[in-house]
Design a protein around this motif. Structure first.
Motif, PDB file in Angstrom:
ATOM      1  N   TRP A  89     -10.408 -36.863  34.477  1.00  0.00           N
ATOM      2  CA  TRP A  89     -10.374 -35.639  35.207  1.00  0.00           C
ATOM      3  C   TRP A  89      -9.410 -35.867  36.325  1.00  0.00           C
ATOM      4  O   TRP A  89      -8.472 -35.209  36.893  1.00  0.00           O
ATOM      5  CB  TRP A  89     -11.373 -34.920  35.582  1.00  0.00           C
ATOM      6  N   ILE A 140      -5.851 -34.107  37.264  1.00  0.00           N
ATOM      7  CA  ILE A 140      -6.105 -33.239  38.362  1.00  0.00           C
ATOM      8  C   ILE A 140      -4.993 -33.597  39.350  1.00  0.00           C
ATOM      9  O   ILE A 140      -4.200 -32.767  40.054  1.00  0.00           O
ATOM     10  CB  ILE A 140      -7.467 -33.010  39.042  1.00  0.00           C
ATOM     11  N   VAL A 159      -3.908 -25.826  34.030  1.00  0.00           N
ATOM     12  CA  VAL A 159      -5.090 -26.106  34.814  1.00  0.00           C
ATOM     13  C   VAL A 159      -6.125 -26.355  33.539  1.00  0.00           C
ATOM     14  O   VAL A 159      -6.877 -27.358  33.529  1.00  0.00           O
ATOM     15  CB  VAL A 159      -5.533 -24.905  35.275  1.00  0.00           C
ATOM     16  N   LEU A 204      -8.072 -30.120  32.535  1.00  0.00           N
ATOM     17  CA  LEU A 204      -9.629 -30.259  32.306  1.00  0.00           C
ATOM     18  C   LEU A 204     -10.070 -30.333  30.865  1.00  0.00           C
ATOM     19  O   LEU A 204     -11.204 -30.334  30.514  1.00  0.00           O
ATOM     20  CB  LEU A 204     -10.329 -28.968  32.930  1.00  0.00           C
ATOM     21  N   LEU A 215     -12.089 -25.988  40.936  1.00  0.00           N
ATOM     22  CA  LEU A 215     -10.430 -26.363  40.875  1.00  0.00           C
ATOM     23  C   LEU A 215      -9.750 -25.320  41.314  1.00  0.00           C
ATOM     24  O   LEU A 215      -8.703 -25.440  42.038  1.00  0.00           O
ATOM     25  CB  LEU A 215     -10.149 -27.007  39.494  1.00  0.00           C
TER      26      LEU A 215
END
Length: 130
Positions: A9, A13, A31, A35, A48
Motif C-alpha cells: 500500500w 500510495i 485510488v 488500495l 486516503l
C-alpha cells in the motif's frame, strides 16, 4: 520495508501521490487500484481521500477529469483542475478565473471555447462579475 504488511500500500500510495502532484488530480479508479492489495477498510479509503485533499490533489470521477485536463501541460492542467473543483462546489466559475487559468497567450481561442463548452457540459456556468 519488505517485512512490513503495509509495504504494498505504501508503495502504491506514494506513486499515486507523485502522479497526483504532477497532474493536480487522480481518478477514483486510480485510488481504488492503489488500495487493491488485501481487503481495505472504508476508513482507510476515507483517510486516503482526505489526505489527497489536504495535498490539494483532486480526486475526480473517471468521466470528468482526464477528458478536460488531459490535453493541457501539467501547470495548466492543475489550474483547470482547480477551476473544475470550484465550479463543482459553487456551480459557476468567473470569466476572470477562467482567463487566469488559461491565459490567452498560452491557450488558443478554440481550445478556450472547447473548455468553456466542457465546463457547461458538467453543469458549471461561466459568469461575468462586475
Amino acid at each position: 520495508m519488505d517485512g512490513n504488511a503495509f509495504a504494498p500500500w505504501v508503495t502504491a500510495i506514494e506513486a499515486l501521490v507523485r502522479q497526483g502532484k504532477a497532474r493536480g488530480w487522480v481518478t477514483l479508479d486510480e485510488v481504488t487500484a492503489a488500495l487493491a492489495a488485501p481487503e481495505v477498510s472504508g476508513e482507510l479509503v476515507d483517510d486516503l481521500l482526505e489526505a489527497l485533499g489536504e495535498l490539494e490533489i483532486e480526486v475526480a470521477d473517471e468521466s470528468e477529469a482526464p477528458v478536460l485536463r488531459g490535453r493541457f501541460p501539467d501547470r495548466l492542467a492543475r489550474a483547470i483542475g482547480r477551476l473544475v473543483r470550484w465550479g463543482q462546489e459553487r456551480g459557476y466559475v468567473t470569466r476572470a478565473e477562467l482567463l487566469d487559468a488559461m491565459p490567452p497567450g498560452e491557450v488558443a481561442e478554440a481550445v478556450f471555447d472547447q473548455t468553456v463548452a466542457a465546463l457547461l457540459g458538467m453543469g458549471i456556468r461561466v459568469v461575468e462579475v462586475g
